[in-house]
Write a protein that holds these residues in place. Structure first.
Motif, short mmCIF file in Angstrom:
data_model
loop_
_atom_site.label_atom_id
_atom_site.label_comp_id
_atom_site.label_asym_id
_atom_site.label_seq_id
_atom_site.Cartn_x
_atom_site.Cartn_y
_atom_site.Cartn_z
N ILE A 194 32.65 81.19 58.03
CA ILE A 194 32.04 81.65 59.28
C ILE A 194 30.84 82.54 58.99
O ILE A 194 29.79 82.44 59.63
N GLY A 195 30.99 83.43 58.00
CA GLY A 195 29.87 84.31 57.65
C GLY A 195 28.64 83.54 57.21
O GLY A 195 27.52 83.82 57.65
N VAL A 196 28.84 82.53 56.36
CA VAL A 196 27.71 81.73 55.88
C VAL A 196 27.10 80.91 57.01
O VAL A 196 25.87 80.84 57.16
N SER A 197 27.96 80.28 57.83
CA SER A 197 27.46 79.43 58.92
C SER A 197 26.80 80.24 60.02
O SER A 197 26.11 79.65 60.87
N PHE A 198 27.00 81.55 60.03
CA PHE A 198 26.33 82.38 61.03
C PHE A 198 25.05 83.01 60.48
O PHE A 198 24.00 82.95 61.11
N ILE A 199 25.14 83.60 59.30
CA ILE A 199 24.01 84.36 58.77
C ILE A 199 22.82 83.45 58.44
O ILE A 199 21.68 83.73 58.83
N LEU A 200 23.06 82.37 57.70
CA LEU A 200 21.96 81.51 57.27
C LEU A 200 21.20 80.88 58.44
O LEU A 200 19.96 80.97 58.50
N PRO A 201 21.88 80.26 59.41
CA PRO A 201 21.12 79.74 60.56
C PRO A 201 20.43 80.84 61.37
O PRO A 201 19.34 80.61 61.91
N ALA A 202 21.06 82.01 61.46
CA ALA A 202 20.43 83.10 62.21
C ALA A 202 19.10 83.50 61.58
O ALA A 202 18.10 83.73 62.29
#
Length: 478
Positions: A194-202
């Protein structure tokens, strides 16, 4: 001479007022945007001593702050369309609107679905008593799973050093340990995903300018809450690894129920933020593209539904609080105290000495208030009362929805909310009667978040659209 734009709103519509003000020649008045709203400047010429070289003109300026247009500016900032461009040559809002790209909304909804999944997996981890199997916090190297038999033995030996094994699982085999270890490992890996899928697209969306300023601030706030959620997870696990549990003969090696409530509550808040922000971005994009029906927008401005709108928000809040009380029940294993319904023992209300036991009070307490948080009997009774109250409120809201002119989508959402509430109550009673079997208990926890989702959808559908947007040509005419 003073002119009040606020009084003029009683006779003229906002769109006509905007057109009238902008059509006044610039030599007579000036209408400009200022911080916090708009200012209107009236210029009046007066006679002054003449000069051979130059004719001087005295200008007397009076500035008025338009209450109506300041309110419009506030409403537009509240939505994710902060930069409405008002045309001076047109009486309507310009269709040139800056808005957040719809892909950002879909991304937030997808990430919210991942948060929904980790809540369910976290509940399973709690029900299988797997949360204390990994005794170290390794954000980077923790992604590596033990492969060889020697690595598994090393992890098992670490687990044996802590109270849960010493007090409860002394007969546990390596095979059983692998199961609970994999459950906790999957839970932590899902959190990292979840952290990766949120931070990178953000970061990508922010760099490409896909988001407005207000949407960017919301995403930054959600990122901070996501990081805090990860910290709370380890802070909760740490409470169950404390060696102080060995000093108390009656202590049960488990995580603090207070920290469990905080961990679940923050996950719910993260889910709420992602869901509502994503839905709002998608709606604002429809408004900007002219595909949002104006009939629905006008229906949402009807004063007859204001009470229903506030009631929907109150219902969602009550569902959230009831879910947190359920976390207290899970943290104290209070579901195993009384396993009948609606009675608790011989009566619906358990004995007074059980509800307010002196065992859970401390010296200096004026009232036995700690029973509401530490006494399993009181916690279960409170959860029952809140659950039945929530069900009654949802039923009352559904009945009220039949009597107010809400939109078809909102009526459909209220029907779904009623159905999910009935299902959730049935799951809760079944979980209690059958002494908390894992499948029913997990379904009950999933039902709580599903019920909250239904309520939030209704709240979103009831959200008003700024009146000036409704009167403009931006919306789709149906």
């Amino acid at each position: 001479m003073y002119y009040s734009l606020r009084n003029s709103l009683n006779n003229l519509s906002r769109a006509r007022l905007t057109s009238k003000v902008f059509s006044i020649p610039s030599k007579t008045c000036r209408f400009q945007r200022v911080r916090g709203g708009y200012s209107y400047t009236k210029r009046e010429n007066c006679n002054t001593p003449s000069s051979k070289e130059r004719q001087f003109t005295c200008q007397k300026e009076t500035v008025f702050r338009s209450f109506s247009l300041s309110r419009l500016n506030y409403l537009l900032q509240e939505s994710t369309i902060p930069n409405q461009l008002i045309s001076r040559n047109d009486s309507t809002i310009s269709s040139s609107i800056t808005y957040t790209r719809p892909i950002v909304g879909y991304w937030l909804l997808g990430t919210a679905a991942l948060v929904f999944g980790i809540v369910i997996l976290g509940g399973l981890t709690r029900l299988t008593e797997s949360g204390l199997s990994i005794v170290e916090w390794k954000p980077i190297t923790g992604v590596l799973l033990p492969i060889t038999e020697q690595q598994w033995e090393e992890e098992f030996e670490r687990y044996k050093q802590f109270p849960e094994y010493k007090k409860l699982n002394t007969e546990m085999s390596l095979h059983d340990f692998k199961f609970i270890y994999l459950m906790e490992w999957a839970h932590r890996m899902w959190g990292r995903a979840i952290g990766v899928s949120f931070i990178l697209p953000a970061v990508y969306f922010g760099a490409r300018g896909y988001m407005t300023r207000s949407a960017s601030y919301k995403v930054i706030g959600l990122a901070g809450l996501l990081g805090f959620q990860g910290f709370l997870g380890w802070y909760m696990v740490k409470s169950g690894l404390s060696e102080e549990l060995m000093d108390n003969p009656g202590a049960v090696p488990r995580v603090s129920h207070y920290r469990l409530v905080a961990h679940l509550g923050s996950a719910f808040l993260l889910y709420i933020g992602m869901l509502l922000t994503g839905l709002q971005i998608l709606r604002d994009a429809k408004i900007a593209k002219g595909t949002f029906p104006v009939s629905i927008s006008k229906a949402l401005l009807n004063p007859a539904i204001n009470v229903f709108r506030r009631s929907a928000i109150g219902t969602a809040t009550l569902i959230f609080l009831t879910s947190l009380s359920g976390a207290l029940v899970a943290g104290l294993d209070a579901g195993l105290i009384y396993n009948e319904f609606p009675y608790m023992g011989k009566n619906i209300v358990p004995p007074h000495n059980e509800l307010f036991s002196k065992v859970y009070t401390r010296p200096g307490d004026v009232f036995a208030w700690r029973n509401f948080f530490d006494n399993p009997t009181t916690v279960q009774f409170d959860h029952r009362v809140m659950a039945m109250t929530t069900l009654g409120v949802v039923i009352a809201l559904w009945i009220y929805s039949r009597r107010v002119p809400i939109t078809m989508n909102a009526r459909r959402a209220s029907n779904i909310l009623l159905g999910v509430a009935g299902m959730q109550a049935t799951l809760g009673i079944s979980t209690l009667i059958y002494m908390v079997p894992i499948p029913l208990a997990s379904a009950h926890q999933a039902g709580s978040l599903t019920l909250l989702t239904s309520a939030l959808w209704l709240v979103h559908l009831m959200r008003r659209i700024p009146p000036l947007i409704v009167k403009s040509s931006v919306l789709k005419k149906l």
